[in-house]
Design a protein around this motif. Structure first.
Motif, PDB file in Angstrom:
ATOM      1  N   VAL A  34     -17.188  72.098  32.899  1.00 43.57           N
ATOM      2  CA  VAL A  34     -17.369  73.451  31.804  1.00 43.57           C
ATOM      3  C   VAL A  34     -16.712  74.526  32.631  1.00 43.57           C
ATOM      4  CG1 VAL A  34     -19.047  74.416  30.478  1.00 43.57           C
ATOM      5  CG2 VAL A  34     -19.318  71.943  30.947  1.00 43.57           C
ATOM      6  N   SER A  35     -17.140  74.890  33.698  1.00 40.75           N
ATOM      7  CA  SER A  35     -16.760  76.369  34.300  1.00 40.75           C
ATOM      8  C   SER A  35     -15.175  76.422  34.070  1.00 40.75           C
ATOM      9  CB  SER A  35     -17.168  76.353  35.734  1.00 40.75           C
ATOM     10  OG  SER A  35     -18.622  76.400  35.701  1.00 40.75           O
ATOM     11  N   LEU A  36     -14.788  75.028  34.628  1.00 39.84           N
ATOM     12  CA  LEU A  36     -13.120  75.135  34.739  1.00 39.84           C
ATOM     13  C   LEU A  36     -12.475  75.275  33.083  1.00 39.84           C
ATOM     14  CD1 LEU A  36     -10.599  74.580  36.358  1.00 39.84           C
ATOM     15  CD2 LEU A  36     -10.787  72.308  36.005  1.00 39.84           C
ATOM     16  N   VAL A  37     -13.066  74.782  32.028  1.00 36.72           N
ATOM     17  CA  VAL A  37     -12.660  74.613  30.796  1.00 36.72           C
ATOM     18  C   VAL A  37     -12.752  76.445  30.380  1.00 36.72           C
ATOM     19  CG1 VAL A  37     -13.320  74.300  28.460  1.00 36.72           C
ATOM     20  CG2 VAL A  37     -12.904  72.624  30.186  1.00 36.72           C
ATOM     21  N   ILE A  38     -13.926  76.838  30.875  1.00 39.82           N
ATOM     22  CA  ILE A  38     -14.154  78.418  30.191  1.00 39.82           C
ATOM     23  C   ILE A  38     -12.981  79.123  31.142  1.00 39.82           C
ATOM     24  CG2 ILE A  38     -15.721  80.279  30.547  1.00 39.82           C
ATOM     25  CD1 ILE A  38     -18.201  78.137  29.965  1.00 39.82           C
ATOM     26  N   ALA A  39     -12.918  78.901  32.137  1.00 43.97           N
ATOM     27  CA  ALA A  39     -11.830  79.796  33.034  1.00 43.97           C
ATOM     28  C   ALA A  39     -10.687  79.763  32.532  1.00 43.97           C
ATOM     29  CB  ALA A  39     -12.016  79.434  34.531  1.00 43.97           C
ATOM     30  N   VAL A  40     -10.248  78.452  32.077  1.00 50.66           N
ATOM     31  CA  VAL A  40      -8.722  78.170  31.721  1.00 50.66           C
ATOM     32  C   VAL A  40      -8.834  78.971  30.209  1.00 50.66           C
ATOM     33  CG1 VAL A  40      -7.125  76.337  30.669  1.00 50.66           C
ATOM     34  CG2 VAL A  40      -8.254  76.313  32.858  1.00 50.66           C
ATOM     35  N   GLY A  41      -9.628  78.829  29.450  1.00 46.17           N
ATOM     36  CA  GLY A  41      -9.567  79.537  28.102  1.00 46.17           C
ATOM     37  C   GLY A  41      -9.477  80.854  28.161  1.00 46.17           C
ATOM     38  N   PHE A  42     -10.486  81.738  29.259  1.00 41.31           N
ATOM     39  CA  PHE A  42     -10.411  83.038  29.601  1.00 41.31           C
ATOM     40  C   PHE A  42      -8.735  83.565  29.809  1.00 41.31           C
ATOM     41  CE2 PHE A  42     -11.051  86.853  32.161  1.00 41.31           C
ATOM     42  CZ  PHE A  42     -11.493  87.648  31.271  1.00 41.31           C
ATOM     43  N   LEU A  43      -8.375  82.710  30.918  1.00 41.99           N
ATOM     44  CA  LEU A  43      -7.075  83.047  31.440  1.00 41.99           C
ATOM     45  C   LEU A  43      -5.971  83.047  30.260  1.00 41.99           C
ATOM     46  CD1 LEU A  43      -6.983  81.691  34.831  1.00 41.99           C
ATOM     47  CD2 LEU A  43      -7.283  84.239  34.275  1.00 41.99           C
ATOM     48  N   GLY A  44      -6.109  81.898  29.487  1.00 43.83           N
ATOM     49  CA  GLY A  44      -5.191  81.799  28.253  1.00 43.83           C
ATOM     50  C   GLY A  44      -5.162  82.944  27.366  1.00 43.83           C
ATOM     51  N   TRP A  45      -6.432  83.289  27.127  1.00 43.80           N
ATOM     52  CA  TRP A  45      -6.728  84.565  26.217  1.00 43.80           C
ATOM     53  C   TRP A  45      -5.810  85.835  26.582  1.00 43.80           C
ATOM     54  CZ3 TRP A  45     -10.740  88.573  26.963  1.00 43.80           C
ATOM     55  CH2 TRP A  45     -10.668  89.329  25.613  1.00 43.80           C
ATOM     56  N   GLN A  46      -6.208  85.910  27.907  1.00 40.94           N
ATOM     57  CA  GLN A  46      -5.814  87.488  28.823  1.00 40.94           C
ATOM     58  C   GLN A  46      -4.322  87.191  28.470  1.00 40.94           C
ATOM     59  OE1 GLN A  46      -7.054  90.224  29.643  1.00 40.94           O
ATOM     60  NE2 GLN A  46      -9.150  89.225  29.123  1.00 40.94           N
ATOM     61  N   LEU A  47      -3.478  86.163  28.705  1.00 35.90           N
ATOM     62  CA  LEU A  47      -2.228  85.848  28.806  1.00 35.90           C
ATOM     63  C   LEU A  47      -1.711  86.097  27.334  1.00 35.90           C
ATOM     64  CD1 LEU A  47       0.509  85.318  30.537  1.00 35.90           C
ATOM     65  CD2 LEU A  47       0.009  82.905  29.772  1.00 35.90           C
ATOM     66  N   ALA A  48      -2.179  85.503  26.519  1.00 34.46           N
ATOM     67  CA  ALA A  48      -1.769  85.760  24.916  1.00 34.46           C
ATOM     68  C   ALA A  48      -1.889  86.845  24.502  1.00 34.46           C
ATOM     69  CB  ALA A  48      -2.525  85.054  24.180  1.00 34.46           C
ATOM     70  N   ARG A  49      -2.826  87.917  25.054  1.00 37.07           N
ATOM     71  CA  ARG A  49      -3.133  89.232  24.739  1.00 37.07           C
ATOM     72  C   ARG A  49      -1.892  90.263  25.456  1.00 37.07           C
ATOM     73  NH1 ARG A  49      -5.886  93.630  26.782  1.00 37.07           N
ATOM     74  NH2 ARG A  49      -6.274  92.577  28.832  1.00 37.07           N
ATOM     75  N   LEU A  50      -1.612  89.807  26.616  1.00 37.51           N
ATOM     76  CA  LEU A  50      -0.417  90.536  27.200  1.00 37.51           C
ATOM     77  C   LEU A  50       0.855  90.377  26.671  1.00 37.51           C
ATOM     78  CD1 LEU A  50      -1.897  90.422  30.878  1.00 37.51           C
ATOM     79  CD2 LEU A  50      -1.960  92.471  29.250  1.00 37.51           C
ATOM     80  N   ALA A  51       1.294  89.071  26.447  1.00 40.17           N
ATOM     81  CA  ALA A  51       2.321  88.662  25.729  1.00 40.17           C
ATOM     82  C   ALA A  51       2.618  89.030  24.159  1.00 40.17           C
ATOM     83  CB  ALA A  51       2.527  87.328  25.966  1.00 40.17           C
ATOM     84  N   ALA A  52       1.664  89.245  23.269  1.00 39.03           N
ATOM     85  CA  ALA A  52       1.637  89.519  22.020  1.00 39.03           C
ATOM     86  C   ALA A  52       2.569  90.468  21.583  1.00 39.03           C
ATOM     87  CB  ALA A  52       0.393  89.582  21.463  1.00 39.03           C
ATOM     88  N   THR A  54       5.463  91.673  23.001  1.00 32.97           N
ATOM     89  CA  THR A  54       6.760  91.159  23.322  1.00 32.97           C
ATOM     90  C   THR A  54       7.304  89.762  22.351  1.00 32.97           C
ATOM     91  OG1 THR A  54       6.590  91.608  25.672  1.00 32.97           O
ATOM     92  CG2 THR A  54       8.257  90.074  25.143  1.00 32.97           C
ATOM     93  N   VAL A  55       6.379  89.063  22.044  1.00 37.98           N
ATOM     94  CA  VAL A  55       6.610  87.986  21.025  1.00 37.98           C
ATOM     95  C   VAL A  55       6.872  88.593  19.674  1.00 37.98           C
ATOM     96  CG1 VAL A  55       5.562  85.846  20.091  1.00 37.98           C
ATOM     97  CG2 VAL A  55       5.264  86.042  22.340  1.00 37.98           C
ATOM     98  N   VAL A  56       5.906  89.338  19.328  1.00 35.96           N
ATOM     99  CA  VAL A  56       6.130  89.948  17.965  1.00 35.96           C
ATOM    100  C   VAL A  56       7.561  90.652  17.885  1.00 35.96           C
ATOM    101  CG1 VAL A  56       5.238  91.638  16.306  1.00 35.96           C
ATOM    102  CG2 VAL A  56       3.801  89.931  17.380  1.00 35.96           C
ATOM    103  N   ARG A  57       7.930  91.491  18.893  1.00 40.52           N
ATOM    104  CA  ARG A  57       8.950  92.185  18.937  1.00 40.52           C
ATOM    105  C   ARG A  57      10.229  91.479  18.682  1.00 40.52           C
ATOM    106  NH1 ARG A  57       9.019  94.566  23.625  1.00 40.52           N
ATOM    107  NH2 ARG A  57       7.193  95.823  23.148  1.00 40.52           N
ATOM    108  N   ARG A  58      10.196  90.434  19.563  1.00 41.90           N
ATOM    109  CA  ARG A  58      11.205  89.263  19.465  1.00 41.90           C
ATOM    110  C   ARG A  58      11.374  88.847  18.175  1.00 41.90           C
ATOM    111  NH1 ARG A  58      12.322  86.053  24.771  1.00 41.90           N
ATOM    112  NH2 ARG A  58      12.424  87.987  25.538  1.00 41.90           N
ATOM    113  N   GLN A  59      10.253  88.117  17.604  1.00 40.60           N
ATOM    114  CA  GLN A  59      10.462  87.644  16.213  1.00 40.60           C
ATOM    115  C   GLN A  59      11.030  88.665  15.155  1.00 40.60           C
ATOM    116  OE1 GLN A  59       6.165  86.652  15.546  1.00 40.60           O
ATOM    117  NE2 GLN A  59       6.414  84.626  16.462  1.00 40.60           N
ATOM    118  N   ILE A  60      10.431  90.003  15.323  1.00 40.10           N
ATOM    119  CA  ILE A  60      11.215  90.851  14.288  1.00 40.10           C
ATOM    120  C   ILE A  60      12.564  91.192  14.521  1.00 40.10           C
ATOM    121  CG2 ILE A  60      10.903  93.269  13.769  1.00 40.10           C
ATOM    122  CD1 ILE A  60       8.157  93.237  14.410  1.00 40.10           C
TER     123      ILE A  60
END
Length: 82
Positions: A34-52, A54-60
């Motif tokens: 359970v701790s591993l699933v929570i940690a992976v979810g948190f890291l994925g959320w942080q990565l998506a927040r930082l990459a958003a 760039t992704v939106v600019r590229r789509q535009i």
């Protein structure tokens, strides 16, 4: 006199110490999973927040490069002209 059931008659059978270790190990494994699933979810959320941005600019940029602007409406030469 014949015994018709277990000797402990209503009480659960006595547990061996090895059963406790297996139970503890099972709970710790579940907690780690359970701790591993929570940690992976948190890291994925942080990565998506930082990459958003760039992704939106590229789509535009891709949409702007692949589409033509609509034709402009006919406007009078002066805004005060009728």
């Amino acid at each position: 006199m014949a015994v018709m059931g277990p000797l402990w008659a209503g009480d659960p059978p006595p547990r061996r110490p090895a059963d406790r270790w297996v139970l503890l190990r099972t709970w710790l494994f579940g907690l780690a999973a359970v701790s591993l699933v929570i940690a992976v979810g948190f890291l994925g959320w942080q990565l998506a927040r930082l990459a958003a941005p760039t992704v939106v600019r590229r789509q535009i940029d891709v949409i702007d490069a692949n589409t033509e602007a609509p034709p402009r409406p006919h406007l009078p030469a002066s805004p005060f002209e009728r």
